[in-house]
Design a protein around this motif. Structure first.
Motif, PDB file in Angstrom:
ATOM      1  N   GLY A 282       0.762  -1.285   0.008  1.00 19.30           N
ATOM      2  CA  GLY A 282      -0.089   0.113   0.027  1.00 19.30           C
ATOM      3  C   GLY A 282       0.773   1.043  -0.223  1.00 19.30           C
ATOM      4  O   GLY A 282       1.911   1.287  -0.116  1.00 19.30           O
ATOM      5  N   PHE A 283       0.077   2.443   0.180  1.00 18.60           N
ATOM      6  CA  PHE A 283       0.808   3.677   0.132  1.00 18.60           C
ATOM      7  C   PHE A 283       1.230   4.112   1.430  1.00 18.60           C
ATOM      8  O   PHE A 283       0.517   4.031   2.495  1.00 18.60           O
ATOM      9  CB  PHE A 283      -0.170   4.765  -0.762  1.00 18.60           C
ATOM     10  N   SER A 284       2.366   4.597   1.488  1.00 18.72           N
ATOM     11  CA  SER A 284       3.212   5.264   2.770  1.00 18.72           C
ATOM     12  C   SER A 284       3.645   6.449   2.423  1.00 18.72           C
ATOM     13  O   SER A 284       4.235   6.598   1.739  1.00 18.72           O
ATOM     14  CB  SER A 284       4.057   4.454   3.345  1.00 18.72           C
ATOM     15  N   THR A 285       3.181   7.423   3.391  1.00 21.73           N
ATOM     16  CA  THR A 285       3.663   8.891   3.140  1.00 21.73           C
ATOM     17  C   THR A 285       4.963   9.127   3.536  1.00 21.73           C
ATOM     18  O   THR A 285       5.752   8.503   4.420  1.00 21.73           O
ATOM     19  CB  THR A 285       2.966   9.681   4.072  1.00 21.73           C
TER      20      THR A 285
ATOM     21  N   VAL B  55       4.957   0.627  -0.552  1.00 27.58           N
ATOM     22  CA  VAL B  55       5.466  -0.222   0.238  1.00 27.58           C
ATOM     23  C   VAL B  55       4.776  -1.654   0.533  1.00 27.58           C
ATOM     24  O   VAL B  55       3.584  -1.807   0.362  1.00 27.58           O
ATOM     25  CB  VAL B  55       5.781   0.284   1.623  1.00 27.58           C
ATOM     26  N   ALA B  56       5.612  -2.696   1.097  1.00 28.34           N
ATOM     27  CA  ALA B  56       4.785  -3.813   1.384  1.00 28.34           C
ATOM     28  C   ALA B  56       4.108  -4.012   2.707  1.00 28.34           C
ATOM     29  O   ALA B  56       2.970  -4.359   2.712  1.00 28.34           O
ATOM     30  CB  ALA B  56       6.287  -4.871   1.417  1.00 28.34           C
ATOM     31  N   GLN B  57       4.274  -3.043   3.571  1.00 23.71           N
ATOM     32  CA  GLN B  57       3.645  -2.985   4.814  1.00 23.71           C
ATOM     33  C   GLN B  57       3.428  -1.617   5.435  1.00 23.71           C
ATOM     34  O   GLN B  57       4.354  -0.998   6.043  1.00 23.71           O
ATOM     35  CB  GLN B  57       4.277  -3.759   5.896  1.00 23.71           C
ATOM     36  N   PRO B  58       2.523  -0.808   4.550  1.00 24.00           N
ATOM     37  CA  PRO B  58       2.191   0.551   5.108  1.00 24.00           C
ATOM     38  C   PRO B  58       2.005   0.479   6.759  1.00 24.00           C
ATOM     39  O   PRO B  58       1.165  -0.207   6.969  1.00 24.00           O
ATOM     40  CB  PRO B  58       1.106   1.007   4.411  1.00 24.00           C
ATOM     41  N   ASN B  59       2.162   1.439   7.461  1.00 27.75           N
ATOM     42  CA  ASN B  59       1.934   1.671   8.788  1.00 27.75           C
ATOM     43  C   ASN B  59       0.471   1.687   9.204  1.00 27.75           C
ATOM     44  O   ASN B  59      -0.166   1.178  10.035  1.00 27.75           O
ATOM     45  CB  ASN B  59       2.782   2.839   9.612  1.00 27.75           C
TER      46      ASN B  59
ATOM     47  N   VAL C 226      -6.227  -1.270   2.080  1.00 26.35           N
ATOM     48  CA  VAL C 226      -5.675  -2.426   1.500  1.00 26.35           C
ATOM     49  C   VAL C 226      -5.086  -1.873   0.044  1.00 26.35           C
ATOM     50  O   VAL C 226      -5.847  -1.605  -0.624  1.00 26.35           O
ATOM     51  CB  VAL C 226      -6.528  -3.638   1.337  1.00 26.35           C
ATOM     52  N   GLY C 227      -3.989  -1.685  -0.133  1.00 31.49           N
ATOM     53  CA  GLY C 227      -3.268  -1.030  -1.309  1.00 31.49           C
ATOM     54  C   GLY C 227      -3.251   0.498  -0.881  1.00 31.49           C
ATOM     55  O   GLY C 227      -2.858   1.425  -1.706  1.00 31.49           O
ATOM     56  N   ASP C 228      -3.013   0.921   0.376  1.00 29.24           N
ATOM     57  CA  ASP C 228      -3.105   2.347   0.639  1.00 29.24           C
ATOM     58  C   ASP C 228      -2.555   2.285   2.102  1.00 29.24           C
ATOM     59  O   ASP C 228      -2.737   1.517   3.042  1.00 29.24           O
ATOM     60  CB  ASP C 228      -4.404   3.122   0.827  1.00 29.24           C
ATOM     61  N   GLY C 229      -1.333   3.100   2.576  1.00 25.95           N
ATOM     62  CA  GLY C 229      -0.856   3.169   3.911  1.00 25.95           C
ATOM     63  C   GLY C 229      -0.718   4.493   4.322  1.00 25.95           C
ATOM     64  O   GLY C 229      -1.450   5.365   3.870  1.00 25.95           O
TER      65      GLY C 229
END
Length: 301
Positions: A124-127, A149-153, A158-161
């Motif tokens: 997902g997306f991570s800032t 990234v593989a594991q957004p915080n 899902v597919g966004d972070g």
């Protein structure tokens, strides 16, 4: 084999809820009000409107080369192009902490791999955010967009972070958290930082190498599917041509003969015709008697 629709839906998450209980990094010490103001600021919104808020496939590029990496770097004696994978096309934050954004994947190799992962909900997306630590309170000072990234915080999408939440961001008291910005000049690093920088470079190099390999496989798969499709079309055309030939042949035979008769019936008909020639069934007309001149004169006389 680039995909046509390269834009995400409107993605949403809330700064107050990471949707994680046991993993990731706690962000309850982030000044949410300051983050909202930063996202909605004229500076960030202008970055969005000018297509300047761009993201990478993975955080490691920014971790090694800073929030605004150069276009190219040299790794292991080779020039590596740090291609962006997507851009932010919509971004807004509400007073309740809800952040909404849309991304558009670039039609290049990193963009294609990130797009395929996004569709598969694999990551997902991570800032990417710089902030100051003031008395244990994290005050955002710079918003640089998203990376995939593989594991957004923030796992609510899902597919966004969100939030530069690769889990290795250093936080120094009263200092600015700059996400490995100090590793820009490798010759000014401590021995431990040199090791970290080299590990990041290795990861960057491997990431781009893997992207190239995956794109090659996708292209090969697309070519194979194309060949199968062409073969299927050609077989269908050949079948249709054969059907047309059979139809023409049938039409030709139908035009040449009408009723189909056996040989015996044709022979019998021929015999009847020959017998009819020997015994005509039509009587000849009798010749009319001719008038003599004597008779004529006798009448006049």
């Amino acid at each position: 084999m680039a995909s046509r629709n390269r834009k995400t839906k409107v993605l949403s998450y809330n700064l107050h809820d990471r949707c994680r209980k046991y993993t990731g990094v706690d962000r309850s010490n982030v000044d949410v009000g300051a983050m909202i103001n930063l996202i909605n600021s004229d500076h960030v919104q202008e970055m969005v409107s000018t297509n300047s808020l761009q993201g990478f496939y993975g955080h490691h590029i920014r971790q090694r080369y800073g929030m605004v990496p150069p276009e190219t770097v040299i790794i292991k004696g080779r020039i590596v192009y740090l291609s962006r994978a997507f851009k932010t096309i919509e971004l807004r934050a509400s007073n309740d902490g809800t952040v909404e954004h849309r991304e558009e994947f670039y039609d290049n190799e990193p963009g294609e791999i990130a797009l395929q992962d996004y569709k598969a909900q694999a990551g997902g997306f991570s800032t990417s955010v710089n902030y100051k630590n003031i008395g244990g309170r994290l005050i955002p000072t710079g918003f640089f967009g998203f990376d995939f990234v593989a594991q957004p915080n923030y796992a609510s999408n899902v597919g966004d972070g969100q939030l530069f939440d690769g889990l290795f961001v250093p936080e120094e008291p009263e200092g600015i958290v700059s996400c490995f910005d100090s590793a820009t000049d490798i010759f000014q690093l401590s021995p431990s930082e040199i090791v970290i920088a080299q590990l990041l470079e290795d990861q960057i190099f491997q990431t781009y190498d893997n992207i190239n390999s995956q794109i090659h496989l996708l292209n090969e798969l697309g070519n194979a599917q194309g060949l199968v499709g062409e073969l299927s079309d050609e077989m269908a055309k050949q079948k249709r041509r054969q059907e047309l030939r059979e139809e023409r042949k049938k039409d030709l035979y139908t035009g040449m003969v009408h009723e189909v008769k056996s040989f015996d019936s044709v022979q019998q008909h021929a015999v009847q015709v020959l017998q009819g020639l020997d015994q005509p069934n039509v009587k000849e007309k009798q010749p009319k008697p001719k008038k003599s001149f004597g008779n004529i004169f006798s009448v006049w006389g």
